[in-house]
Write a protein that holds these residues in place. Structure first.
Motif, PDB file in Angstrom:
ATOM      1  N   LEU A 131       0.834  -1.199   0.000  1.00  0.00           N
ATOM      2  CA  LEU A 131       0.000   0.000   0.000  1.00  0.00           C
ATOM      3  C   LEU A 131       0.869   1.249   0.000  1.00  0.00           C
ATOM      4  O   LEU A 131       1.930   1.276   0.621  1.00  0.00           O
ATOM      5  CB  LEU A 131      -0.890   0.010   1.240  1.00  0.00           C
ATOM      6  CG  LEU A 131      -1.695  -1.262   1.509  1.00  0.00           C
ATOM      7  CD1 LEU A 131      -2.334  -1.201   2.884  1.00  0.00           C
ATOM      8  CD2 LEU A 131      -2.739  -1.469   0.433  1.00  0.00           C
ATOM      9  N   THR A 132       0.384   2.277  -0.692  1.00  0.00           N
ATOM     10  CA  THR A 132       1.087   3.566  -0.711  1.00  0.00           C
ATOM     11  C   THR A 132       0.086   4.685  -0.454  1.00  0.00           C
ATOM     12  O   THR A 132      -1.114   4.528  -0.645  1.00  0.00           O
ATOM     13  CB  THR A 132       1.776   3.815  -2.063  1.00  0.00           C
ATOM     14  OG1 THR A 132       0.792   3.880  -3.093  1.00  0.00           O
ATOM     15  CG2 THR A 132       2.806   2.739  -2.369  1.00  0.00           C
ATOM     16  N   ARG A 133       0.606   5.817  -0.025  1.00  0.00           N
ATOM     17  CA  ARG A 133      -0.237   7.001   0.162  1.00  0.00           C
ATOM     18  C   ARG A 133      -0.559   7.674  -1.167  1.00  0.00           C
ATOM     19  O   ARG A 133      -1.559   8.350  -1.288  1.00  0.00           O
ATOM     20  CB  ARG A 133       0.450   8.000   1.090  1.00  0.00           C
ATOM     21  CG  ARG A 133       0.564   7.516   2.503  1.00  0.00           C
ATOM     22  CD  ARG A 133      -0.771   7.399   3.155  1.00  0.00           C
ATOM     23  NE  ARG A 133      -0.600   7.168   4.582  1.00  0.00           N
ATOM     24  CZ  ARG A 133      -1.599   7.137   5.424  1.00  0.00           C
ATOM     25  NH1 ARG A 133      -2.830   7.318   5.031  1.00  0.00           N
ATOM     26  NH2 ARG A 133      -1.371   6.931   6.695  1.00  0.00           N
TER      27      ARG A 133
ATOM     28  N   GLU B 289      10.659   4.215  -9.541  1.00  0.00           N
ATOM     29  CA  GLU B 289      11.724   3.923  -8.578  1.00  0.00           C
ATOM     30  C   GLU B 289      11.134   3.434  -7.252  1.00  0.00           C
ATOM     31  O   GLU B 289      11.631   2.467  -6.658  1.00  0.00           O
ATOM     32  CB  GLU B 289      12.568   5.169  -8.344  1.00  0.00           C
ATOM     33  CG  GLU B 289      13.692   4.958  -7.368  1.00  0.00           C
ATOM     34  CD  GLU B 289      14.505   6.228  -7.104  1.00  0.00           C
ATOM     35  OE1 GLU B 289      15.287   6.199  -6.143  1.00  0.00           O
ATOM     36  OE2 GLU B 289      14.354   7.226  -7.833  1.00  0.00           O
ATOM     37  N   ALA B 290      10.072   4.082  -6.800  1.00  0.00           N
ATOM     38  CA  ALA B 290       9.428   3.670  -5.551  1.00  0.00           C
ATOM     39  C   ALA B 290       8.847   2.262  -5.682  1.00  0.00           C
ATOM     40  O   ALA B 290       8.986   1.430  -4.777  1.00  0.00           O
ATOM     41  CB  ALA B 290       8.340   4.664  -5.162  1.00  0.00           C
ATOM     42  N   LEU B 291       8.214   1.972  -6.810  1.00  0.00           N
ATOM     43  CA  LEU B 291       7.632   0.643  -7.026  1.00  0.00           C
ATOM     44  C   LEU B 291       8.714  -0.427  -7.112  1.00  0.00           C
ATOM     45  O   LEU B 291       8.542  -1.530  -6.585  1.00  0.00           O
ATOM     46  CB  LEU B 291       6.760   0.649  -8.277  1.00  0.00           C
ATOM     47  CG  LEU B 291       5.492   1.505  -8.181  1.00  0.00           C
ATOM     48  CD1 LEU B 291       4.785   1.565  -9.529  1.00  0.00           C
ATOM     49  CD2 LEU B 291       4.561   1.012  -7.087  1.00  0.00           C
ATOM     50  N   ASN B 292       9.829  -0.114  -7.757  1.00  0.00           N
ATOM     51  CA  ASN B 292      10.949  -1.065  -7.821  1.00  0.00           C
ATOM     52  C   ASN B 292      11.516  -1.337  -6.430  1.00  0.00           C
ATOM     53  O   ASN B 292      11.860  -2.476  -6.099  1.00  0.00           O
ATOM     54  CB  ASN B 292      12.047  -0.541  -8.746  1.00  0.00           C
ATOM     55  CG  ASN B 292      11.652  -0.587 -10.202  1.00  0.00           C
ATOM     56  OD1 ASN B 292      10.759  -1.332 -10.596  1.00  0.00           O
ATOM     57  ND2 ASN B 292      12.292   0.239 -11.013  1.00  0.00           N
ATOM     58  N   ASN B 293      11.601  -0.306  -5.604  1.00  0.00           N
ATOM     59  CA  ASN B 293      12.064  -0.453  -4.228  1.00  0.00           C
ATOM     60  C   ASN B 293      11.116  -1.369  -3.441  1.00  0.00           C
ATOM     61  O   ASN B 293      11.559  -2.249  -2.706  1.00  0.00           O
ATOM     62  CB  ASN B 293      12.168   0.913  -3.552  1.00  0.00           C
ATOM     63  CG  ASN B 293      12.576   0.810  -2.097  1.00  0.00           C
ATOM     64  OD1 ASN B 293      13.496   0.087  -1.747  1.00  0.00           O
ATOM     65  ND2 ASN B 293      11.882   1.548  -1.240  1.00  0.00           N
TER      66      ASN B 293
END
Length: 135
Positions: free
Chosen positions: A102-104, A111-115
């Motif tokens: 989950l994300t805000r 990059e965030a999704l790969n992390n």
């Protein structure tokens, strides 16, 4: 508390073929948490489906909740990893049968999704079973 956007999950029967999935959390007067999960089934032109549940803290020291959408039946909902500022959270339960990322932000960066993908793998989840949720 607030709104979270599902980015990845293990497919489960109650969420099968759903996209635009969100989870909204708000505090109830009795200290429990109201949980509203919403999403659109791919084949459903009628709109969103919604489930309302209740969560209670099972272990505050380890971010473990008990969540119920079906009366007295509660399931484990453990926060396995999260951003220091709670911009994202990885949620599962002891058997490894369920997984939600989950994300805000509805549309986080690549990059965030790969992390997040790397973190899910590091937790031992099988990435080939992960479904990307379209927001």
């Amino acid at each position: 508390m607030g709104r979270w956007y599902e980015q990845f999950r293990y497919e489960a029967s109650f969420e099968r073929n759903m996209d635009e999935v969100t989870a909204d959390y708000s505090l109830n007067a009795d200290g429990t948490v109201k949980v509203i999960n919403s999403g659109r089934r791919i084949s459903d032109a009628d709109g969103f489906r919604q489930s309302v549940g209740k969560a209670k803290v099972a272990d505050p020291a380890n971010a473990k909740l008990k969540v119920s959408f079906f009366g007295p039946f509660y399931g484990d909902y453990w926060i396995l990893d999260h951003d220091d500022d709670y911009r994202w959270s990885i949620v599962g339960e002891p058997s490894g049968r369920y997984l939600w990322v989950l994300t805000r932000d509805a549309h986080p960066s690549g990059e965030a999704l790969n992390n997040l993908q790397a973190r899910v793998k590091a937790l031992g989840y099988n990435w080939s079973l992960v479904r990307r949720t379209k927001q």
